[in-house]
Structures are given as structure tokens and as C-alpha cells.
Design an enzyme around this catalytic site. Structure first.
Site, PDB file in Angstrom:
ATOM      1  N   GLY A  42       1.010  -1.333   0.005  1.00  0.00           N
ATOM      2  CA  GLY A  42       0.091  -0.239  -0.102  1.00  0.00           C
ATOM      3  C   GLY A  42       0.679   1.209   0.014  1.00  0.00           C
ATOM      4  O   GLY A  42       0.471   2.193   0.572  1.00  0.00           O
ATOM      5  N   ARG A  53       0.463   5.840  -1.605  1.00  0.00           N
ATOM      6  CA  ARG A  53      -0.124   6.965  -1.409  1.00  0.00           C
ATOM      7  C   ARG A  53      -0.385   7.113   0.391  1.00  0.00           C
ATOM      8  O   ARG A  53      -0.001   5.793   0.732  1.00  0.00           O
ATOM      9  CB  ARG A  53      -1.340   7.244  -1.863  1.00  0.00           C
ATOM     10  CG  ARG A  53      -2.550   5.909  -1.898  1.00  0.00           C
ATOM     11  CD  ARG A  53      -3.702   6.185  -2.302  1.00  0.00           C
ATOM     12  NE  ARG A  53      -3.771   6.667  -3.739  1.00  0.00           N
ATOM     13  CZ  ARG A  53      -4.129   5.801  -4.769  1.00  0.00           C
ATOM     14  NH1 ARG A  53      -4.030   4.410  -4.341  1.00  0.00           N
ATOM     15  NH2 ARG A  53      -3.940   6.094  -5.910  1.00  0.00           N
ATOM     16  N   TYR A 102     -14.569  -2.826   9.167  1.00  0.00           N
ATOM     17  CA  TYR A 102     -13.391  -2.387   9.648  1.00  0.00           C
ATOM     18  C   TYR A 102     -12.850  -2.856  10.832  1.00  0.00           C
ATOM     19  O   TYR A 102     -11.866  -2.986  11.285  1.00  0.00           O
ATOM     20  CB  TYR A 102     -13.246  -0.948   9.318  1.00  0.00           C
ATOM     21  CG  TYR A 102     -11.717  -0.251   9.299  1.00  0.00           C
ATOM     22  CD1 TYR A 102     -10.850  -0.494   8.184  1.00  0.00           C
ATOM     23  CD2 TYR A 102     -11.703   0.645  10.484  1.00  0.00           C
ATOM     24  CE1 TYR A 102      -9.814   0.125   8.143  1.00  0.00           C
ATOM     25  CE2 TYR A 102     -10.259   1.268  10.399  1.00  0.00           C
ATOM     26  CZ  TYR A 102      -9.460   0.876   9.461  1.00  0.00           C
ATOM     27  OH  TYR A 102      -8.328   1.678   9.365  1.00  0.00           O
TER      28      TYR A 102
END
Length: 273
Positions: free
Chosen positions: A16, A19, A153
Site C-alpha cells: 500500500g 499513497r 473495519y
């Protein structure tokens, strides 16, 4: 020992990394003279990010073990045996649980939890025979603060925290450390369209990245970012009545249920929500 002395020539892979927290972590590691390789599912973005830093960038899908293996193989081919893997890739869908479709639920668990597990296994299989290594898993304070609108999440990040603790206990005697980093809500695309307030601590990616780098220099099993958020670990033993009052007082009872659709549209499109 300063960071450059501790990290010079260490081979560190960051998932990841195109960014946000991942890119800032790669930047700080590169500045500390580490040999950094970034991976990301967005091939164009990872190529640009790598070019901006002058490092290697590789397209990577953390939901596929074979992609992770290929990423680590290519990392080792280009810069050498991996010393540290930072499992940073993640997405954060928000909204009412009853509105989540099965594909989004699966995608969140696959990226945020299974990607960490797959990455940790692939890295550990390389590190254990060498007798050293460090796996850094980016979790979240959300793994300790259950909130309406953030259910899946919450589940994934809680899993990352406990998985990391268990894996460290299993691998420490083999010379491999495992750390979980628990960022507060960070000023990246993850919180776009959300209305924060004075009770919700939002930090810049630089703060989280610095904590990750410091943890690589001096490994710890669990670290909040910023460290002042370490109190979240005690939330698990708080009475439910106190949790309810706290959520209502801070706005955490609704902040992830009510958001600006237009401001969040680009991020939602990127994560498939």
C-alpha cells in the site's frame, strides 16, 4: 544510534505504498538510507510514487498469496534479502452494516486482515531460516474502539492486533519480531467526507510513518500512533454503559454513519463501495 545508522541498507518492503501512510513511511525510510521497495494494487500510482522517490515500485494485490510471493521474490531479486515487511495496505468502508453487500465485506476482510496474514507468512518463511527479521502490521485504534458504521473495519483491525501479538509470541525465539501499529484516524482518503470534531484525534500521515520507522529501529509488539492514543487498549475492559456514554459524548455513535457522499465518492469508487 540515529535512524540512518540503524536502517542503512536494510531491505524494507512496504505494501500500500503508493499513497498515504505507506508512501510517507517509504519516504522516511528512504531518507534514513534504507533500501525501500513499495507495492500497491494501483500500478500507475505505484509507478509514479516509486519514480518520485527514486526507488522500486511493484504492482501488488495483497488478497492473492501468489502476488505477495511474487512481490517479495522481485524485491529480493532487485535489492537483496528482505529484513522488514510493512503490511500497510488497507481500505476503510463506512456506513450502516445492513447496507454492506457481500462483496464489500469480503474485500475488506481480504485486504485488511487476510492480506496481513498472507504477507506475514510469506515474509516469515524467508526470515525464520535466516534467524532475523521484522514484520510490521498496520492496524488501527479502530481495532480497540468498536463504532457504529465501522463494523467490518473494526473486525478486521481487531484481528490484525491479536494476530500480530500471537505471531510475535510464536516467532520471537526464531529471531523474528512482529509489531502492530495502531494509528489514530489519519488525514488520508480513508476519512474523506467524514465530519471530525475536537474529540476525534486526526493525525497526519507523517506522524504515523514516524511511529512505524521508530518501531522498526526499536521493535515493540504494540504501538499506538500517536503514542498518546495508547489508552485505547484499555477500552476492551470498559463497561458497556461507559462505552455508550463515551461514544455519544464524542460523536463516535454517528460519525461513520453520516458522511458527505460527494466528498467521499472518489474514495468509495477506489475501494469498491
Amino acid at each position: 544510534m540515529n535512524k540512518s545508522d540503524a536502517l542503512r541498507d536494510k531491505v524494507i518492503a512496504v505494501t500500500g505504498g503508493a499513497r498515504g501512510i505507506g508512501f510517507e513511511t517509504a519516504t522516511q525510510l528512504f531518507d534514513a538510507k534504507a533500501k525501500v521497495v513499495i507495492g500497491d494494487i494501483d500500478g500507475d500510482a505505484v509507478g509514479k510514487a516509486a519514480a518520485d522517490l527514486g526507488i522500486d515500485g511493484i504492482e501488488l494485490d495483497v488478497t492473492k498469496p501468489e502476488s505477495i510471493e511474487a512481490f517479495l521474490d522481485e524485491t529480493e531479486k532487485r535489492v537483496g534479502p528482505i529484513d522488514v515487511l510493512v503490511n500497510n495496505a488497507g481500505i476503510m468502508p463506512v456506513g450502516p452494516f445492513l447496507d454492506y453487500d457481500a462483496a464489500l465485506i469480503r474485500r475488506t476482510i481480504d485486504i485488511d486482515l487476510m492480506g496481513v496474514i498472507y504477507g506475514s507468512q510469506a515474509a516469515a518463511r524467508r526470515m525464520v531460516p535466516r534467524g532475523h527479521g521484522h514484520i510490521v502490521n498496520v492496524a488501527s485504534v479502530a481495532g480497540r474502539l468498536p463504532m457504529p458504521g465501522l463494523t467490518v473495519y473494526n473486525a478486521a483491525k481487531a484481528g490484525v492486533i491479536e494476530f500480530s501479538d500471537a505471531l510475535h509470541a510464536e516467532l520471537a525465539d526464531a529471531g523474528v519480531s512482529v509489531s502492530a501499529i495502531l494509528p489514530s484516524f489519519t488525514n488520508t482518503g480513508l476519512i474523506s467526507g467524514l465530519e471530525t470534531n475536537r474529540y476525534i484525534r486526526v493525525v497526519e500521515p507523517e506522524v504515523v510513518a514516524e511511529t512505524i520507522v521508530d518501531t522498526i529501529v526499536k521493535p515493540q509488539v504494540r504501538v499506538a500512533a500517536p503514542r498518546s492514543m495508547g489508552w485505547v487498549n484499555s477500552n476492551t475492559i470498559m463497561p458497556q454503559s461507559l462505552k455508550r456514554r463515551s461514544r455519544k459524548m464524542t460523536g463516535l455513535d454517528h460519525i461513520f454513519l453520516q458522511y458527505d457522499d460527494s466528498s467521499r465518492a472518489e474514495y468509495n469508487k477506489r475501494i469498491g463501495q
